[in-house]
Scaffold this motif. Structure first.
Motif, short mmCIF file in Angstrom:
data_model
loop_
_atom_site.label_atom_id
_atom_site.label_comp_id
_atom_site.label_asym_id
_atom_site.label_seq_id
_atom_site.Cartn_x
_atom_site.Cartn_y
_atom_site.Cartn_z
N ALA A 28 0.83 -1.21 0.00
CA ALA A 28 0.00 0.00 0.00
C ALA A 28 0.86 1.26 0.00
N THR A 29 2.00 1.21 0.68
CA THR A 29 2.91 2.37 0.69
C THR A 29 3.50 2.59 -0.69
N LYS A 30 3.91 1.51 -1.34
CA LYS A 30 4.45 1.63 -2.70
C LYS A 30 3.41 2.24 -3.64
N VAL A 31 2.19 1.75 -3.57
CA VAL A 31 1.14 2.26 -4.46
C VAL A 31 0.90 3.74 -4.19
N ALA A 32 0.86 4.13 -2.93
CA ALA A 32 0.64 5.54 -2.60
C ALA A 32 1.77 6.41 -3.13
N LEU A 33 3.01 5.92 -3.06
CA LEU A 33 4.13 6.69 -3.59
C LEU A 33 4.04 6.81 -5.11
N LEU A 34 3.71 5.73 -5.78
CA LEU A 34 3.58 5.78 -7.24
C LEU A 34 2.50 6.77 -7.66
N GLU A 35 1.41 6.83 -6.93
CA GLU A 35 0.36 7.80 -7.23
C GLU A 35 0.88 9.22 -7.05
N ARG A 36 1.69 9.44 -6.03
CA ARG A 36 2.30 10.77 -5.83
C ARG A 36 3.20 11.13 -7.00
N PHE A 37 3.99 10.17 -7.46
CA PHE A 37 4.91 10.46 -8.56
C PHE A 37 4.14 10.87 -9.80
N ALA A 38 3.09 10.13 -10.11
CA ALA A 38 2.29 10.46 -11.28
C ALA A 38 1.64 11.83 -11.13
N SER A 39 1.14 12.14 -9.95
CA SER A 39 0.49 13.43 -9.72
C SER A 39 1.48 14.59 -9.81
N ALA A 40 2.77 14.31 -9.53
CA ALA A 40 3.79 15.36 -9.61
C ALA A 40 4.17 15.69 -11.05
N GLY A 41 3.76 14.85 -11.99
CA GLY A 41 4.04 15.13 -13.39
C GLY A 41 5.02 14.18 -14.06
N PHE A 42 5.50 13.15 -13.34
CA PHE A 42 6.38 12.17 -13.99
C PHE A 42 5.55 11.36 -14.99
N THR A 43 6.03 11.30 -16.21
CA THR A 43 5.31 10.56 -17.25
C THR A 43 5.90 9.17 -17.48
N ARG A 44 7.08 8.92 -16.93
CA ARG A 44 7.67 7.59 -16.92
C ARG A 44 8.10 7.29 -15.49
N ILE A 45 7.66 6.13 -14.99
CA ILE A 45 7.87 5.79 -13.59
C ILE A 45 8.23 4.30 -13.51
N GLU A 46 9.37 3.99 -12.89
CA GLU A 46 9.68 2.58 -12.62
C GLU A 46 8.78 2.12 -11.47
N GLY A 47 7.93 1.16 -11.78
CA GLY A 47 6.96 0.74 -10.78
C GLY A 47 7.39 -0.45 -9.95
N THR A 48 8.07 -1.43 -10.60
CA THR A 48 8.39 -2.65 -9.89
C THR A 48 9.31 -3.50 -10.76
N SER A 49 9.57 -4.71 -10.32
CA SER A 49 10.38 -5.66 -11.07
C SER A 49 9.76 -7.04 -10.95
N TYR A 50 9.83 -7.80 -12.04
CA TYR A 50 9.40 -9.19 -12.02
C TYR A 50 10.58 -10.11 -11.72
N SER A 51 11.52 -9.64 -10.93
CA SER A 51 12.62 -10.48 -10.48
C SER A 51 12.09 -11.62 -9.61
N HIS A 52 12.85 -12.69 -9.54
CA HIS A 52 12.44 -13.83 -8.70
C HIS A 52 12.34 -13.36 -7.25
N PRO A 53 11.19 -13.57 -6.60
CA PRO A 53 11.03 -13.05 -5.24
C PRO A 53 12.00 -13.64 -4.23
N GLY A 54 12.56 -14.82 -4.53
CA GLY A 54 13.55 -15.38 -3.64
C GLY A 54 14.88 -14.65 -3.71
N ARG A 55 15.17 -14.07 -4.87
CA ARG A 55 16.43 -13.32 -5.04
C ARG A 55 16.26 -11.86 -4.69
#
Length: 319
Positions: A28-55
């Motif tokens: 929920a914290t990550k999502v809230a931060l991403l929403e802030r970034f978009a609202s600030a005007g960033f048009t490209r945002i690194e949201g996450t990674s599909y890396s193996h969760p064990g690594r």
């Protein structure tokens, strides 16, 4: 983006930044931060990674994060994919209506870093990237990434010609943009100007993204050198966080990205338009510090934006 005095900054806190953290940040914290970034005007945002969760356990919630953010016109959320299985996960999320708009595919410029970071050989990774590009064709905007493009913590100096060959391979595969990563902060303004100038000549019109780490305090200087060489696309992270995944040890000192706040402040003062709301960027900076529970590394976060010195042309609606 055609204005020669305008740049696009991709905010990388939620991916490159958080991969270096040892404590899991709640979804929920990550999502809230991403929403802030978009609202600030960033048009490209690194949201996450599909890396193996064990690594890389920081991104075990990749699908939930992408499902939680508001996908809106003009804003692209990017997810990193290290292998074809990761692209399969990205496609499944897209088919479920919660996918990323961009995918990053990684190669390393040296064999040693490839082995440590991707657990394969360079040619093996290129075979993966070719398959990943085939799987993603027409579904995502693809961003190729060349890590350790200016120097490797294991092998030392990197031949710029080899990096140029890697960029050309991404272009041949149909990548929409290519990122050059100074993974451990060894680039200099001279080496940056030479490489970005070379790529501007050989691939005119290709968006080449400058991704600098501030390990040795040269990140901002390198960003200006890239700008002067024609680069108009930059990666940075609020608070200057980030680096290699927390479970993989290489590099030393402060491994993080160029601070978004500091880069935006400098570009704004130079009359370079970023399209960002400075008040919203400042609020997002404070929210990132709250999320990690400590002061981060931005100088501007302590001193504030130099609004009185900013030319009117670049301030526009940001004043």
């Amino acid at each position: 983006m055609t204005d020669p005095d305008a740049v696009t900054i991709c905010e990388c806190f939620a991916r490159d930044g958080l991969q270096h953290e040892t404590a899991f940040v709640p979804t929920a914290t990550k999502v809230a931060l991403l929403e802030r970034f978009a609202s600030a005007g960033f048009t490209r945002i690194e949201g996450t990674s599909y890396s193996h969760p064990g690594r890389v356990p920081a991104f075990a919630d990749a699908s939930e994060v992408l499902a939680g953010v508001t996908h809106r016109p003009g804003v692209a959320f990017k997810a990193t994919c290290p292998n074809p299985h990761a692209v399969g996960r990205a496609l499944a999320d897209l088919d479920a209506g919660r996918g990323a708009e961009e995918l990053s595919f990684l190669v390393s410029a040296t064999e040693a870093h490839t082995a440590r970071n991707l657990r394969t050989t360079r040619e093996g990774q290129w075979e993966r990237v070719a398959e990943m590009t085939r799987l993603a064709a027409g579904r995502f905007r693809v961003v190729g990434v060349v890590s350790v493009a200016f120097g490797c913590p294991f092998e030392g100096a990197v031949d710029p010609g080899l990096v140029a060959e890697d960029v050309a391979r991404f272009v041949d595969l149909g990548a929409d943009a290519v990122t050059l990563g100074d993974t451990t902060g060894v680039a200099t303004p001279g080496s940056v100007a030479d490489l970005f100038g070379r790529l501007e000549r050989t691939h005119p019109g290709l968006p080449v993204v400058a991704h600098f780490h501030n390990t040795r305090g040269t990140g901002i200087a390198n960003a200006v050198a890239a700008l002067d060489a024609g680069c108009r696309h930059f990666d940075s992270a609020l608070g200057g966080v980030g680096g290699h995944p927390a479970t993989i040890g290489y590099g030393a000192g402060l491994t993080g990205n160029v601070c978004t706040e500091d880069l935006v402040s400098l570009f704004d003062a130079m009359g370079v338009w970023t399209g960002l709301d400075l008040d919203a960027v400042a609020a997002a900076s404070a929210a990132c510090e709250d999320a990690l529970g400590r002061p981060l590394h931005s100088m501007v976060a302590r001193a504030g934006f130099a609004r009185g010195a900013v030319p009117a042309r670049s301030r526009g609606a940001l004043a």
